[in-house]
Design a protein around this motif. Structure first.
Motif, PDB file in Angstrom:
ATOM      1  N   SER A  93     -25.423 -12.778  42.530  1.00 55.52           N
ATOM      2  CA  SER A  93     -26.460 -12.502  43.463  1.00 55.52           C
ATOM      3  C   SER A  93     -27.318 -12.669  43.733  1.00 55.52           C
ATOM      4  N   ASN A 149     -17.945  -8.519  41.439  1.00 58.06           N
ATOM      5  CA  ASN A 149     -17.985  -7.451  42.392  1.00 58.06           C
ATOM      6  C   ASN A 149     -16.836  -6.749  42.663  1.00 58.06           C
ATOM      7  N   THR A 164     -24.363  -4.216  41.956  1.00 58.92           N
ATOM      8  CA  THR A 164     -24.974  -5.381  43.407  1.00 58.92           C
ATOM      9  C   THR A 164     -25.972  -4.161  44.729  1.00 58.92           C
ATOM     10  N   GLU A 187     -19.963  -3.630  39.610  1.00 52.00           N
ATOM     11  CA  GLU A 187     -19.904  -4.887  39.019  1.00 52.00           C
ATOM     12  C   GLU A 187     -18.785  -4.346  38.627  1.00 52.00           C
TER      13      GLU A 187
END
Length: 193
Positions: free
Chosen positions: A45, A141, A166, A175
């Protein structure tokens, strides 16, 4: 945290690594590694444009983790490089302490060599030995099929997806939420079954 009993392992390619808990003396190396990983990977992240934590913050974080419930594991190569890191922290409330959230990251040079699978195995074993933890949870992800494959290989199942989890520039990446039962006894039904 549960201090991880150090161990040496050899990967399938013959590389030797030491697994151990982080120490305060690792703070600077961990920040250097974090900077490297955020530049190499879109799977974490932290963006290269984000500020890194300060050295003081990182030292405090390590100290706090060494006494908190959970576990953090470093994978250190023969040359001293921190090749990988993983951790697991259980919920802090009565209704969430049965579930532990985990995270894992490898430097690019160590991807595809079996280290991720080994570290996931260590986290699973740690969680299975804890009397309170019944479920391991993670988010990954959706555009990271290599990581998803590793998680599925060690028993994680998909539970859902955050469609706009994201953002990279103007692109939104989903995600995938995944979990694995590690409790003692069979997996019980949920209220939604």
């Amino acid at each position: 945290m549960s201090l991880f009993t150090p161990k040496t392992l050899t990967l399938r390619d013959g590389s030797a690594l030491v697994l151990r808990s982080p120490e305060v003396a690792d703070a600077e190396a961990l920040l250097t590694r974090l900077d490297r990983v955020r530049r190499e990977s879109t799977g974490i992240s932290l963006d290269p444009g984000d500020d890194l934590p300060t050295l003081e913050w990182e030292r405090r974080w390590i100290e706090e983790r060494r006494s908190a419930k959970g576990v953090q594991i470093l994978a250190i190569a023969d040359d001293g490089e921190i090749a990988g890191m993983c951790g697991c922290s259980p919920g802090s409330t009565i209704r969430s302490r049965h579930r532990a959230n985990l995270g894992i990251s490898l430097t690019a040079a160590w991807c595809g060599r079996g280290l991720g699978t080994v570290l996931m195995g260590e986290l699973i074993a740690w969680a299975e030995a804890d009397e309170e933890i019944e479920v391991l949870s993670l988010c990954v992800n959706a555009d990271n099929p290599r990581a998803i494959h590793v998680y599925e290989k060690v028993g994680f199942v998909r539970e859902g997806e955050r469609r706009w989890g994201t953002k990279r520039g103007d692109l939104y990446i989903g995600e995938v939420q995944m979990s694995r039962w590690v409790g003692h006894g069979p997996e019980p039904p949920s209220a939604t079954d």
